[in-house]
Design a protein around this motif. Structure first.
Motif, mmCIF file in Angstrom:
data_model
loop_
_atom_site.group_PDB
_atom_site.id
_atom_site.type_symbol
_atom_site.label_atom_id
_atom_site.label_comp_id
_atom_site.label_asym_id
_atom_site.label_seq_id
_atom_site.Cartn_x
_atom_site.Cartn_y
_atom_site.Cartn_z
ATOM 1 N N CYS A 1 0.841 -1.370 -0.010
ATOM 2 C CA CYS A 1 -0.025 0.082 0.044
ATOM 3 C C CYS A 1 0.797 1.305 0.189
ATOM 4 O O CYS A 1 0.496 2.353 0.569
ATOM 5 C CB CYS A 1 -1.086 0.053 1.196
ATOM 6 N N GLY A 2 2.084 1.309 -0.406
ATOM 7 C CA GLY A 2 2.899 2.409 -0.759
ATOM 8 C C GLY A 2 3.881 2.897 0.521
ATOM 9 O O GLY A 2 4.653 3.681 0.506
ATOM 10 N N GLN A 3 3.780 1.863 1.747
ATOM 11 C CA GLN A 3 4.961 2.224 2.695
ATOM 12 C C GLN A 3 6.168 2.333 2.589
ATOM 13 O O GLN A 3 7.005 2.882 2.867
ATOM 14 C CB GLN A 3 4.411 1.468 3.897
ATOM 15 N N MET A 4 6.497 1.240 1.571
ATOM 16 C CA MET A 4 8.169 1.359 1.400
ATOM 17 C C MET A 4 8.654 2.491 0.478
ATOM 18 O O MET A 4 9.610 3.200 0.887
ATOM 19 C CB MET A 4 8.435 0.179 0.231
ATOM 20 N N SER A 5 7.707 3.104 -0.319
ATOM 21 C CA SER A 5 8.069 4.219 -1.161
ATOM 22 C C SER A 5 7.683 5.513 -0.055
ATOM 23 O O SER A 5 8.462 6.501 -0.178
ATOM 24 C CB SER A 5 6.894 4.443 -2.187
ATOM 25 N N ALA A 6 6.738 5.456 0.816
ATOM 26 C CA ALA A 6 6.601 6.320 1.731
ATOM 27 C C ALA A 6 7.818 6.653 2.559
ATOM 28 O O ALA A 6 8.053 7.869 2.851
ATOM 29 C CB ALA A 6 5.262 6.222 2.659
#
Length: 324
Positions: free
Chosen positions: A262-267
Motif C-alpha cells: 500500500c505504498g509504505q516502502m515508497s513513503a
C-alpha cells in the motif's frame, strides 16, 4: 478516504481493517483505520463528521469478541493461549487506543480519553524485564517459556521479537525507561543492527532488506532507525538512513527490497530522502534523519514553499588545533 471508512462503519458496524474488492479480508491486525482518521482530524484535513468518526473508532475498539479485544481489555494484554499473534495484537491495539485517546481529548471527551490513554499503556504488560523483550503471556499471567527473540513464531505477526520490541511509537520515552535508560536502550539498538541471522538460518519471505535483525523489507521495522534520536545518538540514525536510502532502493525492476504494501516502502523513502520521518504518525512531530538531496521544495496549499537544505559542515582551517 475517511468518509469511505465511515460509510463502511455505517454499513458494517465497525471500521474496515483490510478491504479488498469491496470485501473485508481481515488479513492484518489492529484497527488501523483509527490512526488515519485521527491524523486527518488533528491536522484539520477534510470535512467529515468528527462525532461520527470518534463513535466509529470507539465502537470498533470495543468489539470484545473480535480477536481477543475483550480479553485484552480485561487482562491488559492478549493471552497467547487464547489468541494467535498475541504480542503484536497487544502492541498494535495499544497504539490505536492511544490515537483514540488523542482525538477524544481534543474533542473534550475526558472520560473516553482517560479510558483509552490507560489502554495505550498495555504494552507494558507484555514486557518481560528478565529477557528485556516483549514476550507472550498466558491468561494466568505467565510468560511463555523457551522464548527466543530471533525466532519467528505464531505469537508475533510476520516478524520476530527483535523487530516488534520497538513498536511503542506512542511513548518512546516509556520504552526507553522500561529497557533501563538511554545507555541500555542505545546498546539494544546497536544489537538490533549488528546481530546478524546465522548464515544457515532460513528466513521467512517477509524478512528482506536485513541489517542485523532490522528488516527494512517489512514495515514493523521502519521507524526503528530513527529511535537513536531519542537516546542522543542522532549520527547513528543518519548513518543507517543513508545506508538504506543508497543500498536498499535501486533504480531497477527489483529496486524495492520488500513488499510495497500500500505504498509504505515508497513513503519511507520519500520522507527519509527529505530528512524527516513520523515515528508517531499522529503526533505532528517528525524525527530528523539524513537528506538524500541538496535541496527539496514542497509547494504548500497556502502558497508558501517549505524548503529543506542539506548543508555541508565547514572544514576547520586549522586541522592541527588541539595538537602539540
Amino acid at each position: 478516504m475517511v468518509k469511505s471508512f465511515l460509510a463502511f462503519y455505517e454499513q458494517n458496524g465497525r471500521l474496515p481493517v483490510w478491504n479488498f474488492y469491496a470485501s473485508e479480508t481481515d488479513m492484518m491486525i489492529g484497527y488501523h483505520s483509527v490512526p488515519v482518521i485521527v491524523d486527518a482530524y488533528l491536522k484539520g484535513i477534510g470535512n467529515f463528521d468528527a462525532e461520527k468518526a470518534l463513535e466509529a473508532c470507539v465502537t470498533t475498539a470495543n468489539i470484545d469478541d473480535y480477536r481477543a479485544i475483550g480479553l485484552c481489555k480485561q487482562l491488559g494484554y492478549v493471552p497467547y493461549n487464547k489468541e494467535e499473534e498475541s504480542v503484536s495484537k497487544t502492541l498494535e491495539y495499544a497504539f490505536d487506543d492511544y490515537c483514540i485517546a488523542l482525538m477524544a481529548q481534543k474533542m473534550g471527551k475526558t472520560a473516553i480519553a482517560d479510558e483509552f490513554f490507560k489502554r495505550s499503556r498495555f504494552f507494558e504488560n507484555v514486557y518481560n524485564p528478565e529477557t528485556s523483550f516483549m514476550q507472550p503471556r498466558d491468561d494466568k499471567g505467565n510468560f511463555i517459556k523457551g522464548f527466543d527473540a530471533k525466532d519467528y513464531t505464531e505469537h508475533i505477526t510476520e516478524s520476530n521479537g527483535w523487530q516488534y520490541f520497538w513498536y511503542v511509537p506512542q511513548d518512546i520515552p516509556a520504552l526507553v525507561a522500561l529497557t533501563g535508560g538511554k545507555d541500555r536502550f542505545a546498546e539494544k539498538l546497536d544489537s538490533m543492527f549488528t546481530y546478524n541471522p546465522h548464515s544457515a538460518e532460513e528466513l521467512p519471505i517477509f524478512s528482506t532488506g536485513m541489517i542485523g535483525q532490522y528488516a527494512h523489507g517489512n514495515e514493523p521495522s521502519h521507524h526503528v532507525i530513527y529511535l537513536y534520536n531519542a537516546v542522543d545518538q542522532p549520527w547513528k540514525t543518519q548513518e543507517h538512513v543513508s545506508q538504506v536510502l543508497n543500498e536498499l532502493y535501486l533504480n531497477n525492476p527489483a529496486g524495492i527490497c520488500g513488499n510495497e504494501d500500500c505504498g509504505q516502502m515508497s513513503a519511507w523513502y520519500i520522507f527519509s530522502s527529505m530528512r524527516f520521518y513520523p515515528v508517531d504518525p499522529v503526533s505532528g512531530k517528525y524525527e530528523i534523519g539524513s537528506p538524500l538531496f541538496p535541496e527539496v521544495k514542497m509547494n504548500l496549499e497556502n502558497g508558501k514553499v517549505f524548503t529543506v537544505l542539506r548543508r555541508v559542515p565547514a572544514v576547520p582551517t586549522n586541522i592541527s588545533r588541539g595538537l602539540k
